[in-house]
Design an enzyme around this catalytic site. Structure first.
Site, PDB file in Angstrom:
ATOM      1  N   ARG A 148       0.883  -1.265   0.174  1.00  0.00           N
ATOM      2  CA  ARG A 148       0.236  -0.064  -0.142  1.00  0.00           C
ATOM      3  C   ARG A 148       0.845   1.226  -0.105  1.00  0.00           C
ATOM      4  O   ARG A 148       2.124   1.122   0.426  1.00  0.00           O
ATOM      5  CB  ARG A 148      -0.797   0.036   1.300  1.00  0.00           C
ATOM      6  CG  ARG A 148      -1.629  -1.022   1.269  1.00  0.00           C
ATOM      7  CD  ARG A 148      -2.622  -1.076   2.899  1.00  0.00           C
ATOM      8  NE  ARG A 148      -3.643  -1.987   2.817  1.00  0.00           N
ATOM      9  CZ  ARG A 148      -3.270  -3.188   3.742  1.00  0.00           C
ATOM     10  NH1 ARG A 148      -2.331  -3.302   3.907  1.00  0.00           N
ATOM     11  NH2 ARG A 148      -4.430  -3.999   3.804  1.00  0.00           N
ATOM     12  N   LYS A 172      -1.867  -2.398   7.618  1.00  0.00           N
ATOM     13  CA  LYS A 172      -3.000  -1.927   8.348  1.00  0.00           C
ATOM     14  C   LYS A 172      -3.031  -2.703   9.687  1.00  0.00           C
ATOM     15  O   LYS A 172      -2.851  -3.947   9.552  1.00  0.00           O
ATOM     16  CB  LYS A 172      -4.218  -2.159   7.503  1.00  0.00           C
ATOM     17  CG  LYS A 172      -4.492  -0.791   6.962  1.00  0.00           C
ATOM     18  CD  LYS A 172      -6.019  -1.132   6.053  1.00  0.00           C
ATOM     19  CE  LYS A 172      -6.526   0.278   5.267  1.00  0.00           C
ATOM     20  NZ  LYS A 172      -7.507  -0.086   4.615  1.00  0.00           N
ATOM     21  N   HIS A 247      -2.852   3.296  -5.959  1.00  0.00           N
ATOM     22  CA  HIS A 247      -3.533   2.249  -5.473  1.00  0.00           C
ATOM     23  C   HIS A 247      -3.729   0.923  -6.528  1.00  0.00           C
ATOM     24  O   HIS A 247      -3.805  -0.114  -6.279  1.00  0.00           O
ATOM     25  CB  HIS A 247      -4.769   2.616  -4.773  1.00  0.00           C
ATOM     26  CG  HIS A 247      -4.882   1.537  -3.602  1.00  0.00           C
ATOM     27  ND1 HIS A 247      -4.295   1.152  -2.505  1.00  0.00           N
ATOM     28  CD2 HIS A 247      -5.976   0.709  -3.618  1.00  0.00           C
ATOM     29  CE1 HIS A 247      -4.724   0.094  -1.770  1.00  0.00           C
ATOM     30  NE2 HIS A 247      -5.999  -0.132  -2.593  1.00  0.00           N
ATOM     31  N   ARG A 250      -1.351  -1.804  -6.826  1.00  0.00           N
ATOM     32  CA  ARG A 250      -1.795  -3.097  -5.896  1.00  0.00           C
ATOM     33  C   ARG A 250      -2.954  -4.015  -6.273  1.00  0.00           C
ATOM     34  O   ARG A 250      -2.669  -5.157  -6.329  1.00  0.00           O
ATOM     35  CB  ARG A 250      -2.123  -2.483  -4.427  1.00  0.00           C
ATOM     36  CG  ARG A 250      -2.295  -3.424  -3.419  1.00  0.00           C
ATOM     37  CD  ARG A 250      -2.392  -2.471  -2.069  1.00  0.00           C
ATOM     38  NE  ARG A 250      -3.432  -3.247  -1.101  1.00  0.00           N
ATOM     39  CZ  ARG A 250      -3.103  -4.137  -0.211  1.00  0.00           C
ATOM     40  NH1 ARG A 250      -1.783  -4.531  -0.091  1.00  0.00           N
ATOM     41  NH2 ARG A 250      -3.879  -4.611   0.703  1.00  0.00           N
ATOM     42  N   HIS A 273      -4.425  -8.656   4.120  1.00  0.00           N
ATOM     43  CA  HIS A 273      -5.604  -8.585   4.275  1.00  0.00           C
ATOM     44  C   HIS A 273      -6.274  -9.111   5.631  1.00  0.00           C
ATOM     45  O   HIS A 273      -5.730 -10.416   5.948  1.00  0.00           O
ATOM     46  CB  HIS A 273      -6.731  -8.880   3.161  1.00  0.00           C
ATOM     47  CG  HIS A 273      -6.639  -8.199   2.142  1.00  0.00           C
ATOM     48  ND1 HIS A 273      -6.875  -8.610   0.765  1.00  0.00           N
ATOM     49  CD2 HIS A 273      -6.535  -6.765   1.772  1.00  0.00           C
ATOM     50  CE1 HIS A 273      -6.741  -7.485  -0.082  1.00  0.00           C
ATOM     51  NE2 HIS A 273      -6.621  -6.504   0.522  1.00  0.00           N
ATOM     52  N   TYR A 282     -10.491  -9.224  -6.072  1.00  0.00           N
ATOM     53  CA  TYR A 282      -9.737  -9.237  -6.958  1.00  0.00           C
ATOM     54  C   TYR A 282      -9.822 -10.501  -7.942  1.00  0.00           C
ATOM     55  O   TYR A 282      -9.271 -10.651  -8.941  1.00  0.00           O
ATOM     56  CB  TYR A 282      -8.278  -9.297  -6.533  1.00  0.00           C
ATOM     57  CG  TYR A 282      -7.893  -8.182  -5.738  1.00  0.00           C
ATOM     58  CD1 TYR A 282      -7.663  -6.986  -6.478  1.00  0.00           C
ATOM     59  CD2 TYR A 282      -7.693  -8.154  -4.280  1.00  0.00           C
ATOM     60  CE1 TYR A 282      -7.370  -5.757  -5.818  1.00  0.00           C
ATOM     61  CE2 TYR A 282      -7.364  -6.935  -3.622  1.00  0.00           C
ATOM     62  CZ  TYR A 282      -7.361  -5.866  -4.344  1.00  0.00           C
ATOM     63  OH  TYR A 282      -6.812  -4.535  -3.650  1.00  0.00           O
TER      64      TYR A 282
END
Length: 306
Positions: A148, A172, A247, A250, A273, A282
């Site tokens: 990211r 994250k 982004h 990614r 994730h 995706y």
């Protein structure tokens, strides 16, 4: 400071301390504070302990009526939820009126915009200028390792293990993950580190340094990407230009991996994730792939009557 901010000065200060302690990035702190200030402004100095779920829903409804996206509305909800969570943890409040409010349904079936391998090559070729080696390394980390923008921004020199060709990424949810550096990417990363700009402070650990000698900012990376995408789409009529951003690199990484047969769980781990549901966005399939799959069917049909 406006009236609403002075009314809630203690709470805003406590929220900022809580976010810093929890390890939120400066970028997230700024976004969340802006959302929270906007919410507080509409409360007309009402004490926070008397704020009800209705007030939060009312604010989120007004946000939607202004025409913002579902994703932005959900972020504003997350900011307010975080404020009350922080104040409860810091024993300044006892109830969270933002808890239990449903998220807006984002467009589940919308395919993420991504570049295929040919486009990716052309995009990387559009990187030029004085800081080419740095910018190339930044975009290779995003397009061939799925980082990211914020993760590239927080990288330090010590996060790269050249011997094992591993990059330690702070993602994250304040989680670390190790991402293998592809053999073809390693020389570009190492070259960028060798040609790293001299930082303003001698103890600056950041892997990527801006022209001003500071850690390359999220805004800075997004700006360089916007310029490069502009060159990449040079000659494409305005009406046919695609909404590319940093982004999207990614997205391209995730799409390439899945098309090459990587399983969903592995892609989830590489992307960092927390939920596999996020990774399933995706798994989009193009019309060409549908046609090719159908063409593989061996169909034995009965004779047609004359």
């Amino acid at each position: 400071m406006n009236d609403s901010e002075s009314d809630y000065e203690e709470e805003l200060e406590a929220f900022l301390i809580w976010m810093k302690d929890a390890g939120y990035t400066a970028y997230t702190q700024k976004s969340y504070l802006a959302d929270v200030r906007e919410f507080l402004e509409g409360l007309n100095s009402k004490p926070l302990e008397s704020v009800k779920k209705l007030h939060v829903v009312s604010y989120l409804t007004s946000v939607r009526e202004r025409g913002v996206s579902d994703a932005t509305r959900n972020r504003k909800h997350a900011s307010i939820n975080c404020l009350f969570k922080a104040l409860i943890e810091l024993e300044l409040l006892s109830v969270n009126p933002a808890a239990g409010i449903k998220k807006s349904k984002t467009e589940k079936n919308r395919e993420p915009v991504y570049l295929d391998e040919g486009d990716l090559q052309r995009f990387l070729s559009a990187i030029d200028g004085k800081y080419r080696s740095r910018n190339l390394a930044v975009f290779l980390l995003m397009s061939y390792m799925g980082l990211r923008v914020g993760e590239v921004h927080t990288l330090n020199l010590s996060d790269y293990n050249a011997e094992r060709r591993l990059l330690r990424v702070f993602g994250k949810g304040r989680k670390w993950r190790n991402v293998p550096v592809p053999e073809d990417v390693a020389p570009y990363l190492e070259q960028a580190m060798k040609e790293r700009l001299t930082p303003w402070r001698s103890k600056e650990e950041s892997m990527f340094i801006s022209q001003k000698g500071r850690r390359l900012s999220i805004r800075g990376i997004q700006g360089i990407a916007a310029d490069t995408f502009g060159r990449f789409q040079n000659g494409v009529p305005e009406a046919h230009r695609r909404p590319y951003s940093s982004h999207k690199l990614r997205h391209s990484f995730a799409t390439m991996l899945l098309r090459k047969g990587a399983d969903l769980r592995t892609v989830q781990e590489l992307l960092g994730h927390s939920s596999i549901q996020t990774t399933t966005v995706y798994t989009h399939i193009t019309s060409r792939e549908k046609e090719e799959a159908m063409a593989r069917l061996q169909i034995s049909m009965p004779m047609m009557e004359a």
